[in-house]
Design a protein around this motif. Structure first.
Motif, PDB file in Angstrom:
ATOM      1  N   SER A 146      16.934 -13.069  72.915  1.00  0.00           N
ATOM      2  CA  SER A 146      17.732 -12.496  74.005  1.00  0.00           C
ATOM      3  C   SER A 146      16.870 -11.776  75.040  1.00  0.00           C
ATOM      4  O   SER A 146      17.352 -11.448  76.121  1.00  0.00           O
ATOM      5  CB  SER A 146      18.782 -11.533  73.438  1.00  0.00           C
ATOM      6  OG  SER A 146      18.157 -10.527  72.672  1.00  0.00           O
ATOM      7  N   GLU A 147      15.598 -11.527  74.713  1.00  0.00           N
ATOM      8  CA  GLU A 147      14.718 -10.845  75.674  1.00  0.00           C
ATOM      9  C   GLU A 147      14.102 -11.802  76.695  1.00  0.00           C
ATOM     10  O   GLU A 147      13.370 -11.372  77.587  1.00  0.00           O
ATOM     11  CB  GLU A 147      13.601 -10.086  74.935  1.00  0.00           C
ATOM     12  CG  GLU A 147      14.107  -9.016  73.977  1.00  0.00           C
ATOM     13  CD  GLU A 147      14.850  -7.880  74.672  1.00  0.00           C
ATOM     14  OE1 GLU A 147      14.860  -7.842  75.919  1.00  0.00           O
ATOM     15  OE2 GLU A 147      15.445  -7.051  73.951  1.00  0.00           O
ATOM     16  N   LEU A 148      14.389 -13.090  76.542  1.00  0.00           N
ATOM     17  CA  LEU A 148      13.848 -14.031  77.534  1.00  0.00           C
ATOM     18  C   LEU A 148      14.612 -13.912  78.848  1.00  0.00           C
ATOM     19  O   LEU A 148      15.832 -13.763  78.861  1.00  0.00           O
ATOM     20  CB  LEU A 148      13.959 -15.472  77.016  1.00  0.00           C
ATOM     21  CG  LEU A 148      13.031 -15.860  75.867  1.00  0.00           C
ATOM     22  CD1 LEU A 148      13.327 -17.277  75.409  1.00  0.00           C
ATOM     23  CD2 LEU A 148      11.564 -15.725  76.293  1.00  0.00           C
ATOM     24  N   VAL A 149      13.861 -13.965  79.933  1.00  0.00           N
ATOM     25  CA  VAL A 149      14.444 -14.040  81.277  1.00  0.00           C
ATOM     26  C   VAL A 149      13.841 -15.286  81.918  1.00  0.00           C
ATOM     27  O   VAL A 149      12.691 -15.284  82.357  1.00  0.00           O
ATOM     28  CB  VAL A 149      14.130 -12.799  82.109  1.00  0.00           C
ATOM     29  CG1 VAL A 149      14.746 -12.939  83.507  1.00  0.00           C
ATOM     30  CG2 VAL A 149      14.622 -11.532  81.421  1.00  0.00           C
ATOM     31  N   ASP A 203      22.442 -23.266  78.442  1.00  0.00           N
ATOM     32  CA  ASP A 203      23.547 -22.865  77.557  1.00  0.00           C
ATOM     33  C   ASP A 203      23.025 -22.300  76.235  1.00  0.00           C
ATOM     34  O   ASP A 203      23.560 -21.309  75.722  1.00  0.00           O
ATOM     35  CB  ASP A 203      24.478 -24.056  77.290  1.00  0.00           C
ATOM     36  CG  ASP A 203      25.391 -24.354  78.482  1.00  0.00           C
ATOM     37  OD1 ASP A 203      25.419 -23.547  79.430  1.00  0.00           O
ATOM     38  OD2 ASP A 203      26.069 -25.404  78.456  1.00  0.00           O
ATOM     39  N   LEU A 204      21.962 -22.923  75.673  1.00  0.00           N
ATOM     40  CA  LEU A 204      21.384 -22.396  74.429  1.00  0.00           C
ATOM     41  C   LEU A 204      20.879 -20.971  74.647  1.00  0.00           C
ATOM     42  O   LEU A 204      21.096 -20.078  73.822  1.00  0.00           O
ATOM     43  CB  LEU A 204      20.212 -23.273  73.962  1.00  0.00           C
ATOM     44  CG  LEU A 204      20.531 -24.712  73.526  1.00  0.00           C
ATOM     45  CD1 LEU A 204      19.243 -25.433  73.129  1.00  0.00           C
ATOM     46  CD2 LEU A 204      21.520 -24.708  72.352  1.00  0.00           C
ATOM     47  N   GLY A 206      21.911 -14.963  73.943  1.00  0.00           N
ATOM     48  CA  GLY A 206      21.939 -13.623  74.549  1.00  0.00           C
ATOM     49  C   GLY A 206      20.888 -13.418  75.620  1.00  0.00           C
ATOM     50  O   GLY A 206      20.710 -12.305  76.122  1.00  0.00           O
ATOM     51  N   ALA A 207      20.161 -14.485  75.969  1.00  0.00           N
ATOM     52  CA  ALA A 207      19.081 -14.363  76.957  1.00  0.00           C
ATOM     53  C   ALA A 207      19.656 -14.446  78.378  1.00  0.00           C
ATOM     54  O   ALA A 207      20.852 -14.640  78.572  1.00  0.00           O
ATOM     55  CB  ALA A 207      18.057 -15.468  76.735  1.00  0.00           C
ATOM     56  N   THR A 208      18.751 -14.299  79.333  1.00  0.00           N
ATOM     57  CA  THR A 208      19.132 -14.330  80.743  1.00  0.00           C
ATOM     58  C   THR A 208      18.531 -15.565  81.393  1.00  0.00           C
ATOM     59  O   THR A 208      17.362 -15.881  81.173  1.00  0.00           O
ATOM     60  CB  THR A 208      18.619 -13.055  81.438  1.00  0.00           C
ATOM     61  OG1 THR A 208      19.191 -11.933  80.776  1.00  0.00           O
ATOM     62  CG2 THR A 208      19.007 -13.041  82.910  1.00  0.00           C
ATOM     63  N   VAL A 209      19.342 -16.260  82.180  1.00  0.00           N
ATOM     64  CA  VAL A 209      18.852 -17.406  82.946  1.00  0.00           C
ATOM     65  C   VAL A 209      19.164 -17.156  84.412  1.00  0.00           C
ATOM     66  O   VAL A 209      20.305 -16.825  84.770  1.00  0.00           O
ATOM     67  CB  VAL A 209      19.497 -18.727  82.480  1.00  0.00           C
ATOM     68  CG1 VAL A 209      19.005 -19.893  83.338  1.00  0.00           C
ATOM     69  CG2 VAL A 209      19.181 -18.990  81.004  1.00  0.00           C
TER      70      VAL A 209
END
Ligand code: CA
Length: 516
Positions: free
Chosen positions: A273-276, A301-302, A307-310
């Motif tokens: 979830s910490e990925l942006v 979508d994955l 919980g990550a940010t796109v």
């Protein structure tokens, strides 16, 4: 590789499809459905599946990409000269929140090894970035960087790199014009990108309009480890700098302090979830919207499920799908923010006597994309299906998670620069024509839309989505492959080709305000 004639129709009801075969297909080629080509059609270009009457809509992605300028027979090549582009959709009476997908099931259990920052954000790389307030200092800083890399970097093995945040802004600009906020906050927020560990160091000339205190006012670096500390600035015009060598020494001295702190950082296991992740496309062709971008959309979508940010961006490439975006907005306020960004950009283009049609390039057209409507329908697929949970104006920093529309120009470098300001710590970039694009501040994973490009640029493309068109892999399989690769690259276990070769494009600030 399959050599029988193949086309891809995106939606049932589309009256055109694109030719899959490498090198295109000659007149007389017969498809399994019985349709024969009346003329040669290049790879990625459209053929008419049925007779289309003059004035009738040409449909791809279930959307009117144009109106036929003459009768088009089934099996004919449908190229841009045969299409009139529809007018841009009005921004009045847009559908609001009428197509919000139900929440996707959460995706748990995925993590990566990242650098946790004092403000809670996570870096995927550990880089010393030296901010500049004005282009005047670039030459001196470039020479200082050469010395830092040779004399200092080897002493700090946990630091990945040292880079200059160099740009053309800072002086000779109307700095009080309302739109000047865009380049200024972009530069400020890039200085605070998670990959720089909260270390802020500025090289200034001294007399420039963009004074360091204006760029990074007190409080703006409070999220960093330098809490309460004064902004660290080396001013080349300071009286103490007697000659050029003394300036270099001052920059090295300052850099050493920051390198020492960065060197103490260690990777730790953090949730996915910490990925942006910033998604972008460049050098697009007709396959972008068939292979690479749909796979990115699946990966989006994955990420959102984890919980990550796109961040998805590129205003002129989503303008024609604005009703899809406002329909997918999670709240009416988000839909209104999307409409506001589009209206701002329409006015910006109009000021320059241009419109969204200025977007498409000769390469796009050679690759089969007739106009911006067709390009936009293939571009927006990168955003997947999740509800849109936030909107950023150009240069703004993230304050929420999920699928975010970060409004930016489509220019690869300006978009990448603005996504860095938003807080991007990984970048996915799809290309059909091919570009060696890379950024010094953040890993860029490049995805080829076609097998031929992936083969030819085998040491530049990180993922080959062309396998979707040739039937060797599904959109889902390539989407999962990207997701796993993102975690590996984020963890530093793998490097992208652009990182391996040190391919770095310039930061390019978006400055819609006047130059003086
Ligand atoms: Ca782009």
């Amino acid at each position: 590789m399959n050599t029988e004639p193949l086309y891809i129709q995106m939606r049932v009801g589309d009256n055109v499809a694109i030719v899959v075969n490498e090198g295109g297909l000659p007149a007389g080629s017969r498809f399994a459905c019985g349709l024969s080509l009346l003329e040669r059609v290049p790879q990625g270009h459209k053929l008419a599946l049925v007779d289309i009457k003059a004035g009738a809509p040409v449909l791809r992605y279930g959307v009117r990409i144009g109106l036929a300028l003459q009768d088009i027979r089934a099996g004919a090549w449908v190229h841009e000269q045969l299409l009139a582009m529809p007018a841009a959709r009005s921004l009045d009476e847009l559908p609001i929140c009428n197509a919000v997908a139900p929440a996707l099931p959460p995706l748990d259990g995925y993590s990566f090894e990242g650098y946790r920052n004092a403000d809670g954000s996570v870096g995927t790389r550990n880089i010393l970035a030296i901010t500049t307030t004005v282009q005047c200092v670039a030459g001196v800083l470039e020479q200082a960087l050469k010395r830092i890399k040779v004399e200092l970097l080897p002493l700090y093995p946990n630091v990945d790199d040292v880079i200059a945040l160099e740009h053309g802004y800072g002086c000779g600009v109307a700095i009080d014009a309302p739109d000047a906020i865009i380049p200024i906050r972009t530069l400020r927020n890039i200085s605070l990108n998670p990959n720089f560990g909260g270390e802020v160091m500025v090289v200034s000339l001294g007399c420039e309009k963009l004074q360091p205190e204006r760029l990074l006012p007190p409080g703006s670096i409070a999220i960093t480890d330098q809490r309460d500390a004064e902004l660290d600035v080396v001013r080349l015009q300071d009286d103490a700098h007697i000659g050029y060598q003394v300036m270099l020494d001052a920059i090295l001295r300052s850099a050493r302090t920051h390198l020492e702190r960065l060197n103490l950082r260690r990777r730790e296991t953090v949730p996915a979830s910490e990925l942006v992740v910033g998604v972008q496309c460049g050098g697009s062709d007709a396959f972008s919207g068939v292979t690479a971008n749909p796979a990115v959309g699946f990966c989006t979508d994955l990420l959102v499920r984890a919980g990550a940010t796109v961040l998805f961006s590129e205003v002129t490439e989503v303008r024609d799908a604005v009703d899809q975006l406002t329909g997918r907005a999670a709240t009416p306020a988000i839909a209104e923010a999307i409409r506001r960004e589009m209206a701002w950009y329409d006015a910006y283009l109009q000021r320059g006597s241009a419109d969204r049609s200025a977007n498409t390039t000769p390469g796009n057209k050679a690759g089969g994309l007739s106009n911006i409507v067709e390009k936009a329908m293939g571009s927006i697929i990168k955003s997947g299906t999740a509800p849109i949970s936030g909107v950023l104006s150009p240069g703004e920093k993230l304050s929420s998670r999920g699928l975010i529309f970060a409004a930016t120009p489509a220019s690869d470098f300006i978009c990448g620069t603005l996504q860095l300001a938003a807080g991007m710590n990984l970048h996915i970039f799809t290309t059909g024509r091919g570009t060696p694009y890379g950024l010094a501040a953040c890993p860029v994973i490049k995805v080829a839309t076609r097998n031929e490009l992936a083969r030819r640029w085998h040491d530049l493309m990180d993922v080959n989505a062309g396998r979707i068109a040739s039937g060797e892999a599904s959109i889902e399989e390539i989407g999962w492959e990207m997701f796993q690769l993102l975690l590996d690259v984020a963890s530093g276990r793998k490097k992208t080709w652009a990182e391996q070769w040190g391919l770095h494009n310039a930061l390019v600030l978006f400055n819609p305000a006047p130059i003086t």
